[in-house]
Design a protein around this motif. Sequence first.
Motif, PDB file in Angstrom:
ATOM      1  N   ALA A 198       0.991  -1.613   0.112  1.00  0.00           N
ATOM      2  CA  ALA A 198       0.073   0.058   0.371  1.00  0.00           C
ATOM      3  C   ALA A 198       0.920   0.744   0.046  1.00  0.00           C
ATOM      4  O   ALA A 198       0.541   1.856  -1.135  1.00  0.00           O
ATOM      5  N   HIS A 199       1.809   1.261   1.207  1.00  0.00           N
ATOM      6  CA  HIS A 199       2.624   2.415   0.920  1.00  0.00           C
ATOM      7  C   HIS A 199       3.922   2.506   0.122  1.00  0.00           C
ATOM      8  O   HIS A 199       4.857   3.809  -0.034  1.00  0.00           O
ATOM      9  N   GLY A 200       4.570   1.392  -1.023  1.00  0.00           N
ATOM     10  CA  GLY A 200       5.496   1.545  -1.760  1.00  0.00           C
ATOM     11  C   GLY A 200       4.540   1.650  -2.835  1.00  0.00           C
ATOM     12  O   GLY A 200       5.780   2.311  -3.721  1.00  0.00           O
ATOM     13  N   LEU A 201       3.106   1.511  -3.459  1.00  0.00           N
ATOM     14  CA  LEU A 201       3.208   1.427  -5.403  1.00  0.00           C
ATOM     15  C   LEU A 201       3.085   3.066  -5.078  1.00  0.00           C
ATOM     16  O   LEU A 201       2.910   3.791  -4.474  1.00  0.00           O
ATOM     17  N   GLY A 202       3.239   3.564  -6.280  1.00  0.00           N
ATOM     18  CA  GLY A 202       3.498   4.905  -6.788  1.00  0.00           C
ATOM     19  C   GLY A 202       4.946   5.507  -6.235  1.00  0.00           C
ATOM     20  O   GLY A 202       4.996   6.625  -6.312  1.00  0.00           O
TER      21      GLY A 202
END
Length: 391
Positions: A198-202
């Motif tokens: 969730a906090h890694g994508l992008g």
Amino acid sequence: MADWLAALDRRAELRAKAGLTRTLRPRAAGDSVVDLAGNDYLGLATHPEVTAAAARALSAYGLGATGSRLVRGSTDLHHALEDALAGWLGVDRALVFSSGYLANLAAVRGLVQPRTLLVSDAHNHASLIDGCRISGAQTVVTPHADVDAVAAALAAAPGRPAVVVTESVFSVDGDLAPLARLHAVARRHGALLLVDDAHGLGVTGPAGAGGVAAAGLAGEPDVVVTATLSKALGGAGGVVAGPAEFVRHLVETGRTFIFDTAPPPAVAAGVLAAVRLARAGDDLRAELAARVALAVDRLGAAGLAVSAPDGAVVSVTAPGPEAATAWAADCRDRGVAVGCFRPPSTPDSRSRLRLTVSAGVPRADFIRALDVIVECAPVLRAPQSRTEVGS
């Protein structure tokens, strides 16, 4: 009959005494607050290409999807978004849910079979914890980012199906899980690896494809990835991505997919536009990384205990829940929104401010916000009593 309401009042009083009251605080469109509390890491929620795509879909399809995905809720936009996410993540297939929370519940439950052992990191998000609980499988919680403890838990259950459950970039302190080592241990013991990105994508990885891609694990047959579409992509919803066989299994058996109304087509269209922008957004990720480094340096130089994150989450330790509450409230009074995390939302019983850095905030405003955080810090001045609190 009123006894149960009185019991709830007593519990609320106890939470208030412990500094754990939570309140809803509506915001108006276009407010002037500098946002270091939301998760719009790349500033795409208001990008004109994103909002224009959503507006076109809103006009074409109407407000809602009008049904679950297996009834009338699947549109060409949902399928295009799933194809785009699968290509970005380097997996066979992706399946979109109406929230990241529901995606995690489905992924954990879908990986469980009779006698499955779940090995879950102590700092995992509540959605993963709830997924483990709802699945009914035996769960071993291992110390945070402790690969040896994971290996020991798997070795103690030879011959049993097992799943190692972790985030990539952890939502509390922003540190990165040792994904490559966890995968090696899991594979050695015949276990699967489930990663909430969730906090890694992008934010991390090649073309922003996330922590799993950064670890060189994209497309591995024993890895399943989940993520929310509400953070770096600025939209709403969640995704489970991995082998085609597993996605088919979720379509046919996943309760939080089958029995939930599909995400609105306008949201799918906006997120699809955001995926295209995020994949090409290396300049945004470079600015984001520079701001994270600036925040760590500025806050650390002021004597605050600050994390050294691998993503865009910066954690600043507070003396306690009441101090964290007062700190966040004082920042808000001066036009800066920050996250306020206290037990039981924190896995280590430590209160902190959580700053979510965004490339979409004007740089001058971001620098001013850092100054406000330092000036309001309770470790530098006596905290004031507050009743309003954050997350």
